[in-house]
Scaffold this motif. Structure first.
Motif, PDB file in Angstrom:
ATOM      1  N   LEU A  98       0.827  -1.123   0.058  1.00 27.40           N
ATOM      2  CA  LEU A  98      -0.094   0.207   0.118  1.00 27.40           C
ATOM      3  C   LEU A  98       0.901   1.149   0.091  1.00 27.40           C
ATOM      4  N   ARG A  99       2.072   1.498   0.660  1.00 30.54           N
ATOM      5  CA  ARG A  99       2.894   2.443   0.707  1.00 30.54           C
ATOM      6  C   ARG A  99       3.210   2.724  -0.727  1.00 30.54           C
ATOM      7  N   ARG A 100       3.423   1.989  -1.403  1.00 29.67           N
ATOM      8  CA  ARG A 100       3.984   1.808  -2.993  1.00 29.67           C
ATOM      9  C   ARG A 100       2.759   2.316  -3.857  1.00 29.67           C
ATOM     10  N   ASP A 101       1.612   1.748  -3.554  1.00 24.98           N
ATOM     11  CA  ASP A 101       0.445   1.945  -4.843  1.00 24.98           C
ATOM     12  C   ASP A 101      -1.019   2.254  -4.122  1.00 24.98           C
ATOM     13  N   LEU A 150      -6.841  -3.567  -4.261  1.00 24.92           N
ATOM     14  CA  LEU A 150      -5.861  -3.038  -5.195  1.00 24.92           C
ATOM     15  C   LEU A 150      -5.627  -4.172  -6.257  1.00 24.92           C
ATOM     16  N   LEU A 151      -5.303  -5.410  -5.585  1.00 26.30           N
ATOM     17  CA  LEU A 151      -4.766  -6.693  -6.468  1.00 26.30           C
ATOM     18  C   LEU A 151      -5.623  -7.016  -7.551  1.00 26.30           C
ATOM     19  N   TYR A 160       2.875  -6.622 -11.332  1.00 27.75           N
ATOM     20  CA  TYR A 160       4.170  -6.238 -10.930  1.00 27.75           C
ATOM     21  C   TYR A 160       4.445  -7.079  -9.829  1.00 27.75           C
ATOM     22  N   TYR A 161       3.672  -7.424  -9.012  1.00 35.68           N
ATOM     23  CA  TYR A 161       3.839  -8.568  -7.911  1.00 35.68           C
ATOM     24  C   TYR A 161       4.078  -9.973  -8.393  1.00 35.68           C
ATOM     25  N   GLN A 162       3.197 -10.260  -9.448  1.00 34.76           N
ATOM     26  CA  GLN A 162       3.480 -11.500  -9.995  1.00 34.76           C
ATOM     27  C   GLN A 162       4.890 -11.812 -10.651  1.00 34.76           C
ATOM     28  N   ARG A 163       5.480 -10.751 -11.073  1.00 32.30           N
ATOM     29  CA  ARG A 163       6.986 -10.764 -11.735  1.00 32.30           C
ATOM     30  C   ARG A 163       7.827 -10.636 -10.578  1.00 32.30           C
ATOM     31  N   PHE A 200       0.132 -14.931  -7.577  1.00 29.04           N
ATOM     32  CA  PHE A 200       1.779 -15.125  -7.499  1.00 29.04           C
ATOM     33  C   PHE A 200       1.659 -16.668  -8.322  1.00 29.04           C
ATOM     34  N   ASN A 201       3.082 -16.749  -8.754  1.00 25.15           N
ATOM     35  CA  ASN A 201       3.103 -18.053  -9.567  1.00 25.15           C
ATOM     36  C   ASN A 201       2.926 -19.220  -8.916  1.00 25.15           C
TER      37      ASN A 201
END
Length: 231
Positions: free
Chosen positions: A29-32, A134-135, A144-147, A176-177
């Motif tokens: 959250l602090r990022r996005d 958000l996700l 972004y978080y999947q990568r 996630f993967n």
């Protein structure tokens, strides 16, 4: 845990998030969080802050504070957030069933969320709730978080708690993967491999082997034995 990872992996440990769900969500959250209409300097309210706001809302709605105590209303809202139910969804359900009490709580829920957003604040439940939203809603952030994360290890986590959080695969699942769970009684439907009942060392080495690390099994077996001895 972070110190132990650093000792095992050296500088590579800096890329690993070893933390609680709430801490991880706060970092996301602090990022996005600006994508959700908040600023990055958002405040996290404690229970006394939430109760103060809810008392004001109950008064503004001209509800009997004995019939609708602030703590009771907040508890009902918390349960809805755990299930990822929005104020509008709660109100729709209450109107369909004719539940007048639930309708009042749903309206208070909506006003409460508006007040929080006006104050650029989240309550404790929102840390998870807003992150999941958000996700779910923002493909760019999700990808972004999947990568970023190829693996998620959830250690000693109770299945009932996981389901009640209402993640529905967003944080550990399709987001996630691959996700691994090591815990008593856990049976996850959204994971590639069920490691229930196996040693943590075996699990960690499976992850390391898949991503090309070459740390010996004995090292993690030693760590695992030390952990078991502390239980």
């Amino acid at each position: 845990m972070k110190e132990r990872l650093s000792n095992l992996l050296g500088s590579q440990a800096q890329d690993i998030w070893a933390m609680t769900f709430h801490s991880a969500c706060c970092r996301i959250l602090r990022r996005d969080i600006e994508r959700m209409g908040f600023t990055r300097s958002f405040t996290i309210y404690d229970s006394s802050d939430s109760e103060r706001i809810m008392k004001e809302i109950i008064k503004d709605m001209e509800l009997d504070d004995k019939t609708f105590p602030a703590k009771y209303v907040l508890g009902a809202i918390s349960r809805e957030k755990d299930k990822m139910v929005s104020p509008g969804e709660m109100l729709d359900r209450a109107e369909r069933t004719g539940d007048i009490r639930a309708q009042h709580i749903a309206r208070a829920y909506g006003k409460y969320q508006t007040r929080l957003k006006d104050n650029n604040a989240l309550d404790f439940d929102d840390i998870l709730y807003v992150t999941v939203k958000l996700l779910q809603q923002d493909r760019e952030v999700r990808e972004y978080y999947q990568r970023k994360f190829h693996y998620v290890l959830v250690d000693e986590y109770n299945v009932a708690e996981f389901q009640n959080l209402g993640f529905k695969g967003t944080i550990v699942g399709y987001c996630f993967n691959r996700s691994f769970f090591h815990g008593k009684g856990f049976r996850g439907r959204m994971v590639d491999i069920d490691y229930r009942g196996r040693g943590l060392g075996t699990l960690m080495n499976k992850i390391l082997n898949d991503v090309g690390f070459s740390i010996g099994l004995r090292l993690f077996e030693t760590v695992n034995k030390e952990n078991m001895a502390s239980y």
